[in-house]
Structure formats: structure tokens, C-alpha cells
Design an enzyme around this catalytic site. Structure first.
Site, PDB file in Angstrom:
ATOM      1  N   GLU A 159       0.736  -1.266   0.151  1.00  0.00           N
ATOM      2  CA  GLU A 159       0.099   0.009  -0.012  1.00  0.00           C
ATOM      3  C   GLU A 159       0.870   1.333  -0.108  1.00  0.00           C
ATOM      4  O   GLU A 159       0.197   2.226  -0.219  1.00  0.00           O
ATOM      5  CB  GLU A 159      -1.021  -0.051   1.253  1.00  0.00           C
ATOM      6  CG  GLU A 159      -0.520  -0.233   2.426  1.00  0.00           C
ATOM      7  CD  GLU A 159      -1.433  -0.520   3.587  1.00  0.00           C
ATOM      8  OE1 GLU A 159      -2.810  -0.207   3.111  1.00  0.00           O
ATOM      9  OE2 GLU A 159      -1.163  -0.726   4.890  1.00  0.00           O
TER      10      GLU A 159
ATOM     11  N   ASP B 162      -5.178   2.834   0.284  1.00  0.00           N
ATOM     12  CA  ASP B 162      -3.796   3.595   0.654  1.00  0.00           C
ATOM     13  C   ASP B 162      -2.789   3.815  -0.262  1.00  0.00           C
ATOM     14  O   ASP B 162      -2.409   4.731  -0.757  1.00  0.00           O
ATOM     15  CB  ASP B 162      -3.015   2.881   1.904  1.00  0.00           C
ATOM     16  CG  ASP B 162      -3.510   3.544   3.095  1.00  0.00           C
ATOM     17  OD1 ASP B 162      -3.908   4.733   3.199  1.00  0.00           O
ATOM     18  OD2 ASP B 162      -3.827   2.555   4.160  1.00  0.00           O
TER      19      ASP B 162
ATOM     20  N   CYS C 223      -7.339  -6.362  -1.106  1.00  0.00           N
ATOM     21  CA  CYS C 223      -8.181  -6.180  -0.143  1.00  0.00           C
ATOM     22  C   CYS C 223      -8.870  -4.734   0.159  1.00  0.00           C
ATOM     23  O   CYS C 223      -9.701  -4.491   1.165  1.00  0.00           O
ATOM     24  CB  CYS C 223      -7.722  -6.856   1.250  1.00  0.00           C
ATOM     25  SG  CYS C 223      -6.153  -5.712   1.835  1.00  0.00           S
TER      26      CYS C 223
HETATM   27  C1  PEP Z   1      -6.172  -0.370   2.133  1.00  0.00           C
HETATM   28  O1  PEP Z   1      -5.321   0.554   2.400  1.00  0.00           O
HETATM   29  O2  PEP Z   1      -6.601  -0.487   0.788  1.00  0.00           O
HETATM   30  C2  PEP Z   1      -6.736  -1.327   3.039  1.00  0.00           C
HETATM   31  C3  PEP Z   1      -7.361  -2.344   2.822  1.00  0.00           C
HETATM   32  O3  PEP Z   1      -6.670  -0.966   4.524  1.00  0.00           O
HETATM   33  P1  PEP Z   1      -7.540   0.195   5.258  1.00  0.00           P
HETATM   34  O4  PEP Z   1      -8.485   0.654   4.406  1.00  0.00           O
HETATM   35  O5  PEP Z   1      -7.671  -0.221   6.526  1.00  0.00           O
HETATM   36  O6  PEP Z   1      -6.225   1.353   5.243  1.00  0.00           O
HETATM   37 MG    MG Z   2      -4.456   0.550   4.370  1.00  0.00          MG
END
Ligand code: PEP
Ligand code: MG
Length: 581
Positions: free
Chosen positions: A441, A465, A512
Site C-alpha cells: 500500500e 492507501d 483487499c
Molecule cells: C487499504 O489501504 O486498501 C486497506 C485495505 O487498508 P485500510 O483501508 O484499513 O487502510
Molecule cells: Mg491501508
């Protein structure tokens, strides 16, 4: 004539009902000076109002149904703690005595003092506590003025419910609405991470927040349509609009029923390629919905939600219980626990003696996530021990967030080894290897993939991110939200490179971030070679439906064309072609 009010979409679904505008008790507050002899009476009224609200919070907590998310109890507790703070429970009485004014006036003055102090704070989480104070003041004011807390009448008729319109709704109010005929929420304030939003999602009720002046523009009893996905409330809709939404609502219900039938269907593309569909969860309670949609595993357990809305750090045993609940419920399917990913918009409510990510000039680039854990080994080791213990109950993987250097990977692996040894000294042997992976990320990670693939067992792309950092677009800043573009050529390039690097190194790669659950890009990701998606449970069957209808050879060439161009128009054309293939 239909009035369309736009806000922030926080909980999906369509609702049709009569608007119940829940006026604020803090408007038109009586402001009176009182005689010196009346001061004790006003102070007594104030004490009684505070006591009534505290009793109400305690009774709500006591009667919470068993399936209530643990977070709700923590929120109610937080409100009780805030209300007992002398700034709220004592200072108004000082004002009553000093200024010889009635209790309502004193409460309003003290609220304004506190709001001014909070508004000067830079930290967004602390600023959001401002909303908690306002909600509590509203409840005390309602008690002082003898108003019913949540005046929801019975159902208007068997098909219609109420659309609750308010300036803001507190978590406690929302819990009281649980079993009432409320079809949707519309509030003037709030953001996607506000408590109202979190609870609306967990109660599965469509909600639109941030509808500026909504509660003053909507009249009580008006017909309202709430489209939670589009983030819009349509007031007094024309017959044609109303009919169209009745149709959409019925179609949505049908499509949910239809999709539910796919729950046990094996996820194979039309050409026979197996695709893994896992789920993202925030709290252990979410696992129920994950099991209901037949997910292949948990691809992302955002463990930081166990740490939020509380003043202390969860102990190893408490964390173990949470992870163990999920592992047991998943009955042999993989559970991927991401280690504490605090920082930016995910912040803590801790006492001074507890460590917390320090305020940073730029919270998205500061001591957050894995950086914070490596700087606070005690917190990190406690979590790692809890995860390792849970791994004795079923398959578990450890996912490291925000990785950008080889050193962070090595240090994390060392800490995992150390946690294992600490358990061993206590007679708990975790012998089987627990796979360790990293979130991709940060651009540095996506640009140095061999640094990850040579050291780790799996990768998971956090597109939320990754897009924020690649495009330099703050993901929580509404003023640049229109520039947040998952189809930017730079993003597509990094995604493709990561998927291919995983293939080459023979390690699993999943996505994800929110992109994985967006059916508009499912085929694009499949065409890039992605074979594992991790999405919110409510999106899983929608993604499955697209996978089942996809023939990979029909889209792969077009996807390659999208990867070779820097022209957004050509990318848009490919998106159209593959959606029609
Ligand atoms: C993301 O950054 O895509 C992620 C799955 O984590 P979060 O949304 O919790 O930062
Ligand atoms: Mg993230």
C-alpha cells in the site's frame, strides 16, 4: 416537486418512508436569570437531568441484545465517562451560581466553551469527540426540558416506516432505535468514520450523513426516499420518482435473494478458473455475516478496531478471545489478522500514560501503522502473542500493514519469533509456521516487489492507501475526493506488477482495498491475473456473480491494452468492452 439533498453515503440500501424530523432540544433554549434563592433549585434540576441520562445509558448497556457489536457497549460507556467529566457535570452548576442563570442557559454556555476548545484541536479523532459532547448536551437538554428521547411513532402503514432526520444521532439514540420502524437515517453532520455511520452499517440501515441543513429543509411527515448507495435523500418525490424507487427497492430485494442462492456455488469463472473470495472484517461480530455469504476465508481482519473507542489497551487475553472467536467461527478456513494499523484517520482514545501515535504534521505520513508497532514493541508483542495463540485453533496468517522497507519486514519477523519464544516459556508451543505477509500500500513496496516476495509468504494489495499515496490524494479529504482515481494508469501498473510478481515468486496475492469489492473493476482485476479478492461480506456475492459470468480469454487482451496506455479515454473504452464481453 422532488427536492434532492446530497450527502455522504455511509450505509447502502433503499428506504422509502415519512420523514420524522427530530428537532434539537438545544434550539430556542429558554435563557433566564434567576434569584439567588433559586440557584439550588436550578443546580438540582441539572443534577437530576445528568443522573437521568446516566441511568438511561446504564440501562441501555444492561439490556443490549447478545448479538450487539462489542463496540456499541464501548461507545455507551465512553458517553457515560464523558458525561461524568467535571467539565460537563460540574461546570454548568458553577455557571448557574456565578451568573445566576437557569440550568439550560448554563449548559448551552458550557457547551459553547467546550466546542471552542475542541475546534482548536488538529487531531481529527479528538475533534470528532466534539460530536459526542454535543450529543450528550442534547440528551441532558432534552431531559431538562422534559422531552421524550426518541419520539418514534408506530409504523405509518404496513409498508412504510420512518426516515429519521436529525442534526445528529448519538450512538445511544441509535441503539434505542434498533427495534423501531426506522427505515433510514439522514443527518446534517457526520462523516464516513463517524459513530453514526459505523452503527448504521452494523444495523444494516441505509444512511446518508453530512446532508448540510437537511434537518431544517425537510418537513415532518414529508415523503422521503433514501438511496444509501448514492448518498442522496429525495424529499416529497413526484409519483414517477416514487414509483421508480419502489421498483428499485423491490429489485434490490430480489437481487439480494437471488444472490444468496450463489452462497454455496463454487467460485469458478465461466472458463473454469478457480477464484478465491475472502471477506474483510473490523470486529469479531462481523464474522457471522461472513459465514452467511460463504466466504473462503478472512482476507483482512482490521484488528485496530479492537483498540478504538476505549481508554486502555486490550490485553493479550482479550485480544486472543477476539481472534479465537473468528478462527473458531471460520471452521478451518484461513483467517488473516492484520497487525495494528493505527494512524491517519484511525486513532486512539488513550489516557496520557498509554502510548499512542504522536500527533504528526501529516498523520498519513507519520509514525503510523507498522512504524508505530516497531517503536512500541510491548504493544506489538502482546498482539503477536495473542495471534499466535489463536493460530493453535485453526489456520491463521499475520499481515503487516504499511511496509516500505526490508528492515521493517525483518524486524517484524524477529518480533514474531520473540513472541513465539515468550509463549514457549509459558509452556505454549506454537510449532506450525504461521505465514507472514505484507500489505502492498506504499509505492516503495509496489516498486520493490522482490524485496517483499523474497522474504514473505503472501501479499495483499491495500488499494485504498496505495491510491492515496501514488496520487497524493488524502483519502479522507472531501475536497480532493473527485481526484481519487482507481483507474489511473500508475495505479493499474502497480497493481498488475504486484499480481505478476506474486505469480513469479509463487506466493499468493490478494487485493483487499475497496477496489476488490467494486464490481465495475472485477473483470479488470481478473484480467490482470488476480485470483483472490477480499471484500466486505455485503459485496462478496455481487463479485461472485461477475466472476461466474467471466470468460478470461474474452477479456485478457483488452486488459493488456488498458495496461499499455496512459490515455484515460482508452482505459474507459477497455472498461466498457470488458463489461460487455
Ligand atoms: C487499504 O489501504 O486498501 C486497506 C485495505 O487498508 P485500510 O483501508 O484499513 O487502510
Ligand atoms: Mg491501508
Amino acid at each position: 416537486m422532488t427536492l434532492a439533498l446530497h450527502g455522504i453515503s455511509v450505509s447502502r440500501g433503499i428506504a422509502i418512508g415519512r420523514a420524522l424530523v427530530w428537532g434539537s432540544a438545544s434550539h430556542d433554549v429558554p435563557r433566564m436569570t434567576v434569584r439567588a434563592t433559586d440557584i439550588p433549585r436550578e443546580q438540582g434540576r441539572f443534577d437530576a437531568a445528568v443522573a437521568e441520562v446516566l441511568a438511561e445509558l446504564a440501562s441501555l448497556r444492561k439490556d443490549l441484545p447478545a448479538d450487539t457489536p462489542a463496540e456499541v457497549d464501548a461507545l455507551l460507556n465512553l458517553h457515560a465517562l464523558i458525561l461524568q467529566d467535571p467539565a460537563l457535570s460540574e461546570q454548568p452548576k458553577v455557571l448557574i451560581a456565578e451568573r445566576k442563570i437557569n440550568a439550560e442557559w448554563a449548559l448551552i454556555i458550557q457547551k459553547e466553551n467546550l466546542v471552542d476548545q475542541f475546534e482548536a484541536i488538529e487531531d481529527s479523532y479528538l475533534r470528532e469527540r466534539n460530536a459526542d459532547i454535543q450529543q450528550l448536551v442534547e440528551r441532558v437538554m432534552k431531559s431538562l426540558r422534559g422531552a421524550q428521547i426518541v419520539p418514534i411513532p408506530d409504523r405509518t402503514d404496513e409498508n412504510e416506516s420512518w426516515v429519521l432526520v436529525a442534526h445528529d444521532i448519538s450512538p445511544a439514540d441509535m441503539m434505542q432505535l434498533r427495534d423501531r420502524p426506522v427505515a433510514a437515517f439522514v443527518t446534517d453532520v457526520g462523516g464516513a468514520t463517524s459513530h453514526t455511520a459505523i452503527l448504521a452499517r452494523s444495523l444494516n440501515i441505509p444512511a446518508v450523513v453530512g446532508v448540510v441543513h437537511g434537518s431544517s429543509m425537510i418537513r415532518h411527515g414529508e415523503m422521503a426516499v433514501v438511496d444509501g448507495k448514492a448518498g442522496v435523500a429525495l424529499i416529497d418525490p413526484d409519483d414517477i420518482v416514487l414509483e421508480e424507487y419502489r421498483r428499485k427497492k423491490a429489485l434490490l430485494a430480489l437481487s439480494r435473494q437471488r444472490l444468496q442462492r450463489l452462497k454455496d456455488t463454487e467460485t469458478l469463472t465461466a472458463c473454469g478458473q478457480r477464484v478465491e473470495l475472502c471477506a474483510n472484517i473490523e470486529l469479531p461480530e462481523d464474522v457471522k455475516q461472513v459465514v452467511e455469504v460463504g466466504a473462503d476465508g478472512i482476507g483482512l481482519f482490521r484488528s485496530e478496531f479492537l483498540f478504538m473507542n476505549r481508554r486502555d489497551w486490550p490485553s493479550e487475553d482479550e485480544q486472543y478471545e477476539s481472534y479465537a472467536t473468528v478462527v473458531r467461527a471460520m471452521k478451518g478456513r484461513m483467517v488473516t489478522v492484520r497487525t495494528l494499523d493505527l494512524g491517519a484517520d484511525k486513532t486512539l482514545q488513550t489516557d496520557e500514560e498509554h502510548a499512542a501515535p504522536p500527533p504528526s504534521t501529516n498523520t498519513a505520513l507519520g509514525l503510523r501503522s507498522i512504524r508505530f508497532c516497531l517503536a512500541e514493541p510491548t504493544i506489538f508483542l502482546t498482539q503477536l502473542r495473542a495471534i499466535l495463540r489463536a493460530s493453535l485453533l485453526g489456520p491463521v496468517r499475520i499481515l503487516l500493514p504499511m511496509i516500505s522497507t526490508a528492515r521493517e519486514i525483518q524486524q517484524s519477523i524477529n518480533y514474531i519469533g520473540m513472541a513465539r519464544q515468550q509463549l514457549q516459556l509459558r509452556g505454549i508451543a506454537v510449532e506450525d509456521p504461521v505465514p507472514v505477509g505484507a500489505m502492498v500500500e506504499v509505492p516503495a513496496a509496489a516498486l520493490c516487489l522482490p524485496m517483499l516476495t523474497s522474504r514473505l509468504d503472501f501479499l495483499s494489495v491495500g488499494t485504498n492507501d496505495l491510491i492515496q499515496y501514488v496520487l497524493a490524494i488524502d483519502r479522507v479529504d472531501a475536497s480532493v475526493a473527485h481526484m481519487y482515481d482507481p483507474l489511473h494508469p500508475a495505479v493499474l501498473r502497480l497493481l498488475h506488477d504486484t499480481i505478476q510478481a506474486g505469480k513469479k515468486a509463487d506466493i499468493p496475492v490478494s487485493v483487499c482495498g475497496e477496489m476488490a469489492g467494486d464490481v465495475k473493476v472485477t473483470r479488470l482485476l481478473l484480467g490482470m491475473g488476480l485470483r483472490c479478492f477480499s471484500v466486505h461480506a455485503s459485496q462478496l456475492l455481487d463479485v461472485k456473480e461477475v466472476v461466474l459470468k467471466t470468460t478470461l480469454p474474452d477479456i485478457e487482451k483488452a486488459v493488456l491494452r488498458a495496461l499499455k496506455t496512459h490515455d484515460p479515454a482508452r482505459i474507459a473504452l477497455v472498461m466498457k468492452q470488458i463489461s460487455e464481453a
